[in-house]
Design a protein around this motif. Structure first.
Motif, short mmCIF file in Angstrom:
data_model
loop_
_atom_site.label_atom_id
_atom_site.label_comp_id
_atom_site.label_asym_id
_atom_site.label_seq_id
_atom_site.Cartn_x
_atom_site.Cartn_y
_atom_site.Cartn_z
N MET A 229 8.67 55.49 -41.44
CA MET A 229 7.60 55.69 -40.45
C MET A 229 6.82 54.40 -40.22
SD MET A 229 6.56 58.07 -38.59
CE MET A 229 5.41 57.74 -37.27
N VAL A 230 6.34 53.82 -41.33
CA VAL A 230 5.63 52.54 -41.24
C VAL A 230 6.58 51.45 -40.74
CG1 VAL A 230 4.35 50.80 -42.51
CG2 VAL A 230 4.05 53.22 -43.06
N THR A 231 7.81 51.48 -41.29
CA THR A 231 8.82 50.51 -40.86
C THR A 231 9.06 50.66 -39.37
OG1 THR A 231 9.84 51.08 -42.94
CG2 THR A 231 11.06 49.60 -41.50
N ASN A 232 9.24 51.91 -38.94
CA ASN A 232 9.49 52.16 -37.53
C ASN A 232 8.36 51.62 -36.68
OD1 ASN A 232 11.95 53.27 -37.43
ND2 ASN A 232 11.28 55.40 -37.38
N PHE A 233 7.13 51.88 -37.12
CA PHE A 233 6.00 51.45 -36.32
C PHE A 233 5.94 49.93 -36.21
CE2 PHE A 233 1.72 50.55 -35.07
CZ PHE A 233 1.61 51.40 -33.99
N SER A 234 6.17 49.28 -37.36
CA SER A 234 6.07 47.82 -37.30
C SER A 234 7.22 47.25 -36.46
CB SER A 234 6.07 47.23 -38.71
OG SER A 234 7.34 47.30 -39.26
N ARG A 235 8.38 47.94 -36.47
CA ARG A 235 9.47 47.50 -35.61
C ARG A 235 9.13 47.63 -34.15
NH1 ARG A 235 14.21 49.84 -39.36
NH2 ARG A 235 14.20 47.97 -40.63
N ILE A 236 8.58 48.81 -33.83
CA ILE A 236 8.22 49.05 -32.44
C ILE A 236 7.22 48.01 -31.98
CG2 ILE A 236 6.93 50.67 -30.99
CD1 ILE A 236 8.35 52.93 -32.50
N PHE A 237 6.29 47.67 -32.88
CA PHE A 237 5.28 46.68 -32.55
C PHE A 237 5.93 45.31 -32.34
CE2 PHE A 237 1.47 44.18 -32.95
CZ PHE A 237 0.55 45.00 -32.32
N LYS A 238 6.88 45.00 -33.21
CA LYS A 238 7.57 43.70 -33.11
C LYS A 238 8.32 43.61 -31.77
CE LYS A 238 11.63 43.01 -34.73
NZ LYS A 238 12.72 43.24 -35.66
N PHE A 239 9.02 44.69 -31.40
CA PHE A 239 9.73 44.70 -30.11
C PHE A 239 8.74 44.44 -28.98
CE2 PHE A 239 12.88 47.93 -32.06
CZ PHE A 239 13.66 46.90 -32.54
N ALA A 240 7.59 45.12 -29.07
CA ALA A 240 6.59 45.00 -27.99
C ALA A 240 6.15 43.55 -27.85
CB ALA A 240 5.40 45.91 -28.28
N VAL A 241 5.83 42.92 -28.97
CA VAL A 241 5.34 41.54 -28.93
C VAL A 241 6.43 40.61 -28.40
CG1 VAL A 241 4.50 39.62 -30.33
CG2 VAL A 241 3.64 41.93 -30.73
N ASN A 242 7.67 40.84 -28.85
CA ASN A 242 8.80 40.06 -28.36
C ASN A 242 8.96 40.16 -26.85
OD1 ASN A 242 10.07 38.52 -30.21
ND2 ASN A 242 11.52 40.07 -30.88
N ASP A 243 9.01 41.41 -26.37
CA ASP A 243 9.20 41.62 -24.94
C ASP A 243 8.06 41.01 -24.15
OD1 ASP A 243 11.44 42.97 -25.55
OD2 ASP A 243 10.61 44.99 -25.29
N PHE A 244 6.87 41.16 -24.71
CA PHE A 244 5.69 40.62 -24.05
C PHE A 244 5.82 39.11 -23.86
CE2 PHE A 244 1.49 38.72 -24.14
CZ PHE A 244 0.83 39.46 -23.19
N SER A 245 6.21 38.43 -24.95
CA SER A 245 6.23 36.97 -24.85
C SER A 245 7.45 36.48 -24.09
CB SER A 245 6.15 36.35 -26.24
OG SER A 245 7.20 36.84 -27.03
N ARG A 246 8.51 37.32 -24.02
CA ARG A 246 9.69 36.88 -23.27
C ARG A 246 9.53 37.12 -21.78
NH1 ARG A 246 14.31 39.00 -27.42
NH2 ARG A 246 13.91 37.44 -29.01
N ASN A 247 8.60 37.97 -21.40
CA ASN A 247 8.38 38.25 -19.98
C ASN A 247 6.99 37.81 -19.57
OD1 ASN A 247 10.90 39.63 -19.55
ND2 ASN A 247 10.03 41.27 -20.77
N LYS A 248 6.69 36.54 -19.79
CA LYS A 248 5.32 36.09 -19.57
C LYS A 248 4.86 36.32 -18.14
CE LYS A 248 4.74 32.75 -23.26
NZ LYS A 248 6.16 32.52 -23.61
N GLY A 249 5.74 36.03 -17.19
CA GLY A 249 5.35 36.14 -15.79
C GLY A 249 4.83 37.53 -15.46
N ILE A 250 5.67 38.52 -15.76
CA ILE A 250 5.30 39.88 -15.40
C ILE A 250 4.12 40.35 -16.25
CG2 ILE A 250 6.83 41.15 -16.97
CD1 ILE A 250 6.98 41.95 -13.36
N SER A 251 4.04 39.85 -17.50
CA SER A 251 2.91 40.23 -18.35
C SER A 251 1.61 39.73 -17.74
CB SER A 251 3.06 39.65 -19.75
OG SER A 251 4.24 40.13 -20.36
N LEU A 252 1.64 38.47 -17.28
CA LEU A 252 0.44 37.90 -16.68
C LEU A 252 0.06 38.69 -15.42
CD1 LEU A 252 0.83 34.05 -17.10
CD2 LEU A 252 -0.65 35.64 -18.31
N ALA A 253 1.07 39.04 -14.62
CA ALA A 253 0.78 39.81 -13.41
C ALA A 253 0.11 41.13 -13.75
CB ALA A 253 2.07 40.05 -12.63
N ALA A 254 0.65 41.81 -14.77
CA ALA A 254 0.08 43.11 -15.15
C ALA A 254 -1.35 42.93 -15.64
CB ALA A 254 0.94 43.75 -16.23
N ILE A 255 -1.58 41.89 -16.43
CA ILE A 255 -2.93 41.67 -16.94
C ILE A 255 -3.87 41.36 -15.78
CG2 ILE A 255 -4.36 40.09 -18.29
CD1 ILE A 255 -1.95 39.88 -20.23
#
Ligand SMILES: Nc1ncnc2c1ncn2[C@@H]1O[C@H](COP(=O)(O)OP(=O)(O)O)[C@@H](O)[C@H]1O
Ligand SMILES: [Mg+2]
Lengths: 232, 304
Positions: free
Chosen positions: B1-27
């Motif tokens: 459960m904790v592992t899953n959550f930290s994984r999900i969080f890691k994926f989120a941060v990864n995707d966020f930083s790999r898609n900077k353009g769209i992230s900035l637009a959304a923000i």
């Protein structure tokens, strides 16, 4: 373990090209645990459609598909996901995760399974080395050649040591040397107890295997032999 | 459960930083949305302030005839209190007190004192100083009481501190501005939410095949959905921080300018005294819109 019962799959007609196409017709067969089965047929014979049905990606138009006695038609989303996790599938179109690196693509499969960090850090490089992609771990799939993508798809299917492996034309993009390596690997996994389903149109490979061969022509099973040859 | 959550969080941060353009637009679109909501909030504060200012000025003074008896006047007072119990104040000022107040006010003015002396008698009229709570209905009630035949015979004249129709006009304008501003604000906010939704849809659309592949390899819905939702929350949180800083800085630096136009209204004080509400609104809005949009968009592609 896997059973097809009078399965017919008809895709609805498109506007442009007339009548609906029956891709599979009245297909019945069973695959036992620990078997190595080659399903052969020309391109368009319905091999990929068969694969998709075992994974619950497609429902039969008539008839039923069973996985471990569970009718996939009535399985709920949770059960389907369980089945998909327990099968290592090498897709003909690879189905890689384009936004993840080679390493992450393989690791993802283990993460989905809930495997621990230590195990992932150990297993992923091992499998990638086995398949010859250890130098490409940080690359993204689009930076790989067709053959490398296919090998990544294979690594991904093997990493969890699944009890069932479905390989849909796993050697389509490989040179003969690499092809035999892959087939040898599948044989080894089968010897260790896994059920292997190989879908292919590669005559040499099938003949060399000397295992059960199911022959599909025009969506029908025309032959099912325990020690078959590729005959079309 | 904790592992899953930290994984999900890691994926989120990864995707966020790999898609900077769209992230900035959304923000960016989230910042615009939250700022709109914040402006509505300040607008509400300003209009409340304006109304209270107008309301404080709505007083009525009824001057009674010179020969009106004290008990008659007090009778009027009671009648007003009976009809409008929530009136702010009704104060009886007798002739004598009016004179005293006048003398007190002008004790340094010899000319006025002399003039008063020459009159000989007390020229002031007894009066009722009525302070309404600013509600036009109450205002009407009071003036009705003063006009009834029973009472009007004692009354010399009624003085509205501001003309009644002006007051009503101000009221209708402020309440119109309020409604209009609110409706316009809500429409703009809805539009902004739609823009946010579509930007996030754009971000998720590019992962459409990825989502179906994740389903195909057996990932559960939450394992797939989680990273997108956390990304939505990250967009919302960053947008919140930006908006909070913008509001604090602009409330501080615009304060003198706005005080010049609206004496007595300090935007920075208003900001400080409502800081938690504002944090709540901005955070809830940013994270809420981000999360809900992601949830809805991903749902569409999970059907494999
Ligand atoms: N989604 C679909 N809609 C319509 N026809 C399809 C679809 N998928 C596959 N087919 C048709 O089904 C037939 C069998 O396809 P497939 O199972 O991929 O064959 P194979 O894998 O043996 O080459 C082909 O003629 C193909 O055009
Ligand atoms: Mg195929």
């Amino acid at each position: 373990m896997i059973k097809f019962e009078k399965v017919t799959k008809i895709y609805p007609a498109h506007f442009s090209n007339g009548s609906p196409t029956a891709v599979l017709q009245d297909v019945s067969f069973e695959i036992k645990e620990g078997e190595f089965v080659s399903i052969v047929g020309k391109s368009g014979a319905g091999k990929t459609t068969l694969t998709r049905m075992i994974l619950g990606l497609e429902d039969p138009t008539h008839g039923d598909v069973f996985f471990k006695n569970k009718n996939l038609r009535t399985a709920d989303s949770f059960e389907i996901q369980n089945i998909r996790r327990s099968i290592g599938c090498i897709y003909q179109d690879y189905k890689l995760l384009p936004a993840k690196t080679v390493y992450e693509n393989v690791a993802y499969i283990m993460e989905v399974e809930g495997k621990g960090y230590g195990k992932i850090e150990k297993e992923v490089p091992r499998v990638l080395e086995l398949i010859g992609l250890e130098d490409k771990m940080e690359n993204f799939p689009k930076e790989l050649s067709g053959g490398e993508q296919q090998r990544l798809a294979i690594a991904r299917a093997l990493v969890n040591n699944p009890k069932v492996i479905i390989a849909d034309e796993p050697t389509g993009n490989l040179d003969p040397y690499n092809s035999y390596e892959v087939i040898y690997m599948l044989e080894k996994i089968n010897k260790a107890g896994a059920t292997v389903i190989l879908l292919t149109h590669d005559r040499e490979i099938v003949n060399k295997l000397g295992k059960r061969v199911v022959t599909l022509v025009g969506g029908r099973i025309i032959r099912d032999e325990a020690e078959g040859k590729f005959m079309l | 459960m904790v592992t899953n959550f930290s994984r999900i969080f890691k994926f989120a941060v990864n995707d966020f930083s790999r898609n900077k353009g769209i992230s900035l637009a959304a923000i960016f679109v989230l910042v615009v949305t939250i700022m709109l909501v914040t402006w509505l909030f300040f607008f509400h504060g300003i209009s409340k302030f304006l109304i209270s200012q107008v309301q404080d000025r709505i007083d009525i003074t009824a001057y009674f005839k010179d020969d009106a008896q004290e008990q008659d006047i007090l009778g009027v007072k009671e009648e007003i209190l009976k009809l409008s119990p929530d009136i702010k104040a009704v104060e009886y000022v007798s002739k004598e007190r009016a004179m005293l107040a006048f003398n007190e006010k002008h004790k340094d003015n010899a000319v006025l004192a002399k003039a008063l002396e020459e009159v000989g008698t007390n020229p002031f009229l007894p009066s009722l100083n009525i302070t309404t709570n600013g509600d036009p209905v109450q205002f009407a009630e009071v003036s009705n009481v003063l006009q009834t035949a029973n009472f009007s015979k004692f009354i010399d004249k009624v003085d509205f501190s501001q003309k009644k129709d002006t007051i009503e006009k101000v009221f209708s304008i402020t309440s119109n501005i309020n409604t209009f501003g609110l409706i316009l604000g809500i429409i703009l906010v809805i539009l902004a939410i739609l823009v946010v939704f579509n930007t996030i849809k754009l971000a998720v659309d590019s992962s459409k095949d990825e989502i179906s592949t994740m389903r195909i390899v057996g990932a559960t819905d939450w394992f797939i959905r989680g990273p997108f939702i956390i990304q939505g929350a990250i967009y919302g949180f960053i947008a919140f921080v930006i908006c909070f800083l913008i509001s604090a800085v602009s409330a501080y630096f615009l304060s003198p300018k706005i005080s010049a136009v609206l004496p007595g209204f300090n935007t920075f004080d208003y900001f400080l005294s409502n800081i938690w509400i504002l944090v709540l609104i901005q955070l809830a809005f940013g994270a809420g819109v981000g999360i809900i949009s992601s949830f809805i968009v991903v749902r569409k592609y999970l059907d494999v």
